[in-house]
Design a protein around this motif. Structure first.
Motif, short mmCIF file in Angstrom:
data_model
loop_
_atom_site.label_atom_id
_atom_site.label_comp_id
_atom_site.label_asym_id
_atom_site.label_seq_id
_atom_site.Cartn_x
_atom_site.Cartn_y
_atom_site.Cartn_z
N MET A 1 -6.82 0.56 -9.19
CA MET A 1 -6.11 -0.41 -8.37
C MET A 1 -4.62 -0.17 -8.53
N HIS A 2 -3.89 -0.32 -7.43
CA HIS A 2 -2.44 -0.23 -7.43
C HIS A 2 -1.85 -1.60 -7.13
N VAL A 3 -0.77 -1.94 -7.80
CA VAL A 3 -0.05 -3.17 -7.50
C VAL A 3 1.08 -2.82 -6.54
N THR A 4 1.20 -3.60 -5.48
CA THR A 4 2.25 -3.39 -4.48
C THR A 4 3.00 -4.70 -4.25
N ALA A 5 4.19 -4.56 -3.69
CA ALA A 5 5.00 -5.74 -3.37
C ALA A 5 5.50 -5.62 -1.95
N GLY A 6 5.41 -6.70 -1.18
CA GLY A 6 5.83 -6.72 0.21
C GLY A 6 6.95 -7.72 0.45
N ALA A 7 7.72 -7.46 1.50
CA ALA A 7 8.85 -8.33 1.85
C ALA A 7 8.73 -8.77 3.30
N LEU A 8 8.64 -10.07 3.50
CA LEU A 8 8.68 -10.64 4.84
C LEU A 8 10.09 -11.16 5.05
N LEU A 9 10.84 -10.47 5.89
CA LEU A 9 12.23 -10.85 6.15
C LEU A 9 12.28 -11.59 7.48
N VAL A 10 12.69 -12.86 7.42
CA VAL A 10 12.77 -13.72 8.61
C VAL A 10 14.24 -13.84 9.02
N ARG A 11 14.51 -13.59 10.29
CA ARG A 11 15.88 -13.70 10.81
C ARG A 11 15.98 -14.89 11.74
N ASP A 12 16.92 -15.79 11.43
CA ASP A 12 17.20 -16.97 12.25
C ASP A 12 15.96 -17.81 12.53
N GLY A 13 14.98 -17.76 11.66
CA GLY A 13 13.78 -18.57 11.84
C GLY A 13 12.95 -18.21 13.05
N PHE A 72 -5.69 -8.72 -1.60
CA PHE A 72 -6.42 -7.65 -2.25
C PHE A 72 -7.17 -6.90 -1.16
N GLY A 73 -7.04 -5.59 -1.14
CA GLY A 73 -7.73 -4.85 -0.09
C GLY A 73 -7.96 -3.39 -0.44
N ARG A 74 -8.95 -2.82 0.22
CA ARG A 74 -9.31 -1.41 0.03
C ARG A 74 -8.38 -0.54 0.85
N VAL A 75 -7.97 0.56 0.27
CA VAL A 75 -7.10 1.53 0.93
C VAL A 75 -7.88 2.83 1.05
N PRO A 76 -7.94 3.40 2.26
CA PRO A 76 -8.70 4.65 2.42
C PRO A 76 -8.04 5.82 1.68
N ALA A 77 -8.84 6.81 1.40
CA ALA A 77 -8.36 8.01 0.71
C ALA A 77 -7.29 8.71 1.54
N ARG A 78 -6.35 9.34 0.82
CA ARG A 78 -5.34 10.18 1.46
C ARG A 78 -5.36 11.52 0.72
N ALA A 80 -4.19 14.36 1.35
CA ALA A 80 -2.91 15.09 1.31
C ALA A 80 -2.06 14.68 0.11
N LYS A 81 -2.25 13.44 -0.36
CA LYS A 81 -1.51 12.96 -1.52
C LYS A 81 -2.38 12.95 -2.78
N GLY A 82 -3.60 13.45 -2.66
CA GLY A 82 -4.50 13.48 -3.80
C GLY A 82 -4.99 12.11 -4.22
N GLU A 83 -5.02 11.16 -3.27
CA GLU A 83 -5.45 9.80 -3.58
C GLU A 83 -6.86 9.54 -3.06
N PRO A 84 -7.77 9.14 -3.93
CA PRO A 84 -9.10 8.73 -3.48
C PRO A 84 -9.04 7.31 -2.89
N ASP A 85 -10.17 6.85 -2.35
CA ASP A 85 -10.24 5.43 -1.97
C ASP A 85 -9.84 4.60 -3.18
N HIS A 86 -9.08 3.54 -2.95
CA HIS A 86 -8.67 2.68 -4.05
C HIS A 86 -8.33 1.30 -3.50
N TYR A 87 -7.87 0.43 -4.35
CA TYR A 87 -7.54 -0.94 -3.95
C TYR A 87 -6.06 -1.23 -4.22
N HIS A 88 -5.51 -2.11 -3.40
CA HIS A 88 -4.15 -2.61 -3.59
C HIS A 88 -4.22 -4.11 -3.85
N LEU A 89 -3.43 -4.55 -4.80
CA LEU A 89 -3.20 -5.97 -5.03
C LEU A 89 -1.75 -6.18 -4.63
#
Length: 140
Positions: A1-13, A72-78, A80-89
Motif C-alpha cells: 500500500m502507498h500513502v498519498t496526499a491530495g489537494a482540493l484547491l477552491v477559488r472564490d468558492g 482507499f482504492g486499488r491502483v492498476p499495475a504500471r 513501465a514503472k515496475g509497479e504491480p497492482d497495489h492500493y493507495h490510502l
C-alpha cells in the motif's frame, strides 16, 4: 500500500482546480505519493499542488489541518514503472485562494491543469469534491 496526499484547491468558492493525470489518463485533484522529505500529510498535499500546477504555497490558504476525505482504492499495475497492482490510502486537504492561476505544470506527471465549476468537478472526480467543499469550507 502507498500513502498519498491530495489537494482540493477552491477559488472564490466557485471553482476547483483539477489536473489531467498523465499516467492514468483521468481528471482528478492534484496529489501524489509522500516523499522522504515530507514531514506531514498536509505538507505533502501542498508540495504536490505546487509541483503539479505551478501555484506557489504563498498563493493558497489551508482550510483545516484535518483531512477533508480519506479514501482507499486499488491502483492498476504500471509495468513501465515496475509497479504491480497495489492500493493507495489517500488523505485529502482543502485549500482556498482568491486569485491563483495555473503556472508551469509538471509535464512528467500532468498533461494539463484547469479550474472547473464545482458541479462539473464533482461529476468528473466524484463525491469527494462536494464532501470536501461542503464540510471543510461551507461553500456550497
Amino acid at each position: 500500500m502507498h500513502v498519498t496526499a491530495g489537494a482540493l484547491l477552491v477559488r472564490d468558492g466557485a471553482e476547483v482546480l483539477l489536473i489531467e493525470h498523465l499516467a492514468y489518463g483521468i481528471t482528478l485533484q492534484p496529489g501524489g505519493h509522500l516523499e522522504p522529505t515530507d514531514t506531514t500529510l498536509v505538507g505533502a498535499a501542498l508540495r504536490e499542488l505546487s509541483e503539479e500546477t505551478g501555484i506557489g504555497p504563498g498563493q493558497v490558504a489551508l482550510v483545516s489541518t484535518h483531512s477533508a476525505y480519506i479514501e482507499f482504492g486499488r491502483v492498476p499495475a504500471r509495468p513501465a514503472k515496475g509497479e504491480p497492482d497495489h492500493y493507495h490510502l489517500d488523505f485529502g486537504y482543502v485549500f482556498t485562494t482568491a486569485d491563483a492561476e495555473v503556472g508551469r505544470i509538471q509535464e512528467s506527471e500532468v498533461t494539463g491543469a484547469a479550474w472547473y465549476p464545482l458541479d462539473l468537478a464533482e461529476r468528473l472526480v466524484g463525491p469527494r469534491i462536494a464532501r470536501a467543499v461542503t464540510t471543510s469550507t461551507g461553500i456550497r
